[in-house]
Scaffold this motif. Sequence first.
Motif, PDB file in Angstrom:
ATOM      1  N   CYS A 160       0.857  -1.182   0.000  1.00  0.00           N
ATOM      2  CA  CYS A 160       0.000   0.000   0.000  1.00  0.00           C
ATOM      3  C   CYS A 160       0.891   1.229   0.000  1.00  0.00           C
ATOM      4  O   CYS A 160       1.901   1.286   0.712  1.00  0.00           O
ATOM      5  N   VAL A 161       0.529   2.231  -0.804  1.00  0.00           N
ATOM      6  CA  VAL A 161       1.273   3.486  -0.824  1.00  0.00           C
ATOM      7  C   VAL A 161       0.320   4.611  -0.460  1.00  0.00           C
ATOM      8  O   VAL A 161      -0.834   4.615  -0.883  1.00  0.00           O
ATOM      9  N   THR A 162       0.772   5.548   0.343  1.00  0.00           N
ATOM     10  CA  THR A 162      -0.048   6.695   0.719  1.00  0.00           C
ATOM     11  C   THR A 162       0.640   7.998   0.361  1.00  0.00           C
ATOM     12  O   THR A 162       1.868   8.116   0.468  1.00  0.00           O
ATOM     13  N   GLY A 163      -0.152   8.957  -0.058  1.00  0.00           N
ATOM     14  CA  GLY A 163       0.361  10.287  -0.321  1.00  0.00           C
ATOM     15  C   GLY A 163       0.269  11.186   0.888  1.00  0.00           C
ATOM     16  O   GLY A 163       0.720  12.332   0.851  1.00  0.00           O
ATOM     17  N   SER A 164      -0.311  10.682   1.980  1.00  0.00           N
ATOM     18  CA  SER A 164      -0.461  11.494   3.186  1.00  0.00           C
ATOM     19  C   SER A 164       0.886  11.729   3.855  1.00  0.00           C
ATOM     20  O   SER A 164       1.744  10.844   3.888  1.00  0.00           O
ATOM     21  N   THR A 165       1.052  12.927   4.392  1.00  0.00           N
ATOM     22  CA  THR A 165       2.252  13.254   5.169  1.00  0.00           C
ATOM     23  C   THR A 165       1.903  13.574   6.615  1.00  0.00           C
ATOM     24  O   THR A 165       2.779  13.940   7.395  1.00  0.00           O
ATOM     25  N   GLU A 166       0.633  13.431   6.966  1.00  0.00           N
ATOM     26  CA  GLU A 166       0.175  13.679   8.336  1.00  0.00           C
ATOM     27  C   GLU A 166       0.645  12.533   9.221  1.00  0.00           C
ATOM     28  O   GLU A 166       0.320  11.365   8.995  1.00  0.00           O
ATOM     29  N   LYS A 167       1.430  12.853  10.260  1.00  0.00           N
ATOM     30  CA  LYS A 167       2.067  11.811  11.074  1.00  0.00           C
ATOM     31  C   LYS A 167       1.063  10.864  11.705  1.00  0.00           C
ATOM     32  O   LYS A 167       1.255   9.634  11.705  1.00  0.00           O
ATOM     33  N   ALA A 168      -0.018  11.397  12.260  1.00  0.00           N
ATOM     34  CA  ALA A 168      -1.008  10.533  12.917  1.00  0.00           C
ATOM     35  C   ALA A 168      -1.673   9.602  11.913  1.00  0.00           C
ATOM     36  O   ALA A 168      -1.965   8.439  12.226  1.00  0.00           O
ATOM     37  N   VAL A 169      -1.913  10.091  10.714  1.00  0.00           N
ATOM     38  CA  VAL A 169      -2.532   9.277   9.663  1.00  0.00           C
ATOM     39  C   VAL A 169      -1.586   8.166   9.235  1.00  0.00           C
ATOM     40  O   VAL A 169      -1.978   6.993   9.153  1.00  0.00           O
ATOM     41  N   VAL A 170      -0.334   8.521   8.945  1.00  0.00           N
ATOM     42  CA  VAL A 170       0.645   7.521   8.511  1.00  0.00           C
ATOM     43  C   VAL A 170       0.845   6.468   9.601  1.00  0.00           C
ATOM     44  O   VAL A 170       0.928   5.265   9.312  1.00  0.00           O
ATOM     45  N   ALA A 218       6.147  10.216  -0.696  1.00  0.00           N
ATOM     46  CA  ALA A 218       7.176  11.261  -0.646  1.00  0.00           C
ATOM     47  C   ALA A 218       8.544  10.698  -0.283  1.00  0.00           C
ATOM     48  O   ALA A 218       9.577  11.318  -0.582  1.00  0.00           O
ATOM     49  N   ARG A 219       8.579   9.526   0.346  1.00  0.00           N
ATOM     50  CA  ARG A 219       9.862   8.889   0.673  1.00  0.00           C
ATOM     51  C   ARG A 219      10.322   7.965  -0.449  1.00  0.00           C
ATOM     52  O   ARG A 219      11.513   7.724  -0.618  1.00  0.00           O
TER      53      ARG A 219
END
Length: 414
Positions: free
Chosen positions: A171-181, A199-200
Amino acid sequence: MKFGLRNIRRLLRSVGNPERRLRTIHVGGTNGKGSTSAFLASVFIEAGYRTGLYTSPHLVRFTERIRINGQEIPEDRLVEYARRLRPMIEATGATFFEATTCIAFQYFADEEVDIAVIEVGLGGRLDSTNVILPMISIITNISLEHTEYLGTTLVQIAREKGGIIKPGVPCVTGSTEKAVVRTLRRIAERRGARLYEAARRVSVNVRDAKACCVSFRGRRLTVSNVCLGLGGTFQVANACTAMAALDILHSQRRFRSLFRRIGVKTIRNGFERVVENTRLRGRLEAVGRTFLFDVAHNPEGMRALVSALPDDMRSNCVAVFGVLQDKDYKTMCRLLGQAVRHIVVVRPRSPRGLPTSRLVQELRHLGVAHANARTVRHALELARRLAGSESRILVTGSHYLIGEALGILGQRNA
């Protein structure tokens, strides 16, 4: 609206489980699902793959939801699928979206697509599309929306969106929100899946922000000086997420032969020709010299739209605006009111459309110049008079509003 997978499973079982014959990519998130799905589908089309694309909602025509290589499902095929499925729809009490999802899977399987990009409808865990076993799951980003269904905090919503993460499926996420990740990572760990952060995985170098000209460097795939076919700097994040998904798939040994045709040329062409290949509409879409359309249907979308407005429209355009009742319209009014000189409000043609009296009250409180329209056609006429010959018109908010306005202007096809 009903949440749960019981009905969709019964529908699919009644037609031989066509979803099991499909190679799929599953795309969820709050904003950017449609654009990310379109970027991916466009790349596959450029590579010569027969590519299905299932998105929602539609703007002008229902058949926009189900496409193969950019072509909508023929109406006679849609009618035949619906006719055959109707007894089971009535027996199960299936919803509109459940029936549509079943038809999409049938059509893609019958047409033997090489790959199908499937966009989540709402949420994830209990969404009707969540019966597939995809090659990769994508969660674009997460913000507060549909709180009455998904939860009132980002973590609660992340749990629902993270429901599309499958055992052993990356799974890949575009979110950068720490709590979400952090929440998504916990779900992935419990299910034996690996979570990647776009982003990484992919570094981004914006060469020309105004023209959205970007270079991407992944672990296995790199493409330089791509001018994205969708306007707005916020599309860079969506393209980065799509690029990360391609990079991850390319690194999976089991998919290496399948994706051997994905390379620099196909990615560049796919990202640049995304509208031509997929017929995606309503994303900073210019219609003639006067109109600009964008489906900024929540605060995050509106914030991105305002930041991406062309210089000649900032503080000098008239907006036509309408949203559904479940949206944070007060924040949206504030953001839009700071960017335009006049707002024409209208109620989208939907039972869930927000009455214009609420928008008028908020705009009056904010001190924003506004006008109240009876219908979308009336709103476009008012906006033309207010704009005169010197200003452009921005049409934004609900998908229902954008779709009706495009239809009135005779824009039935991209």
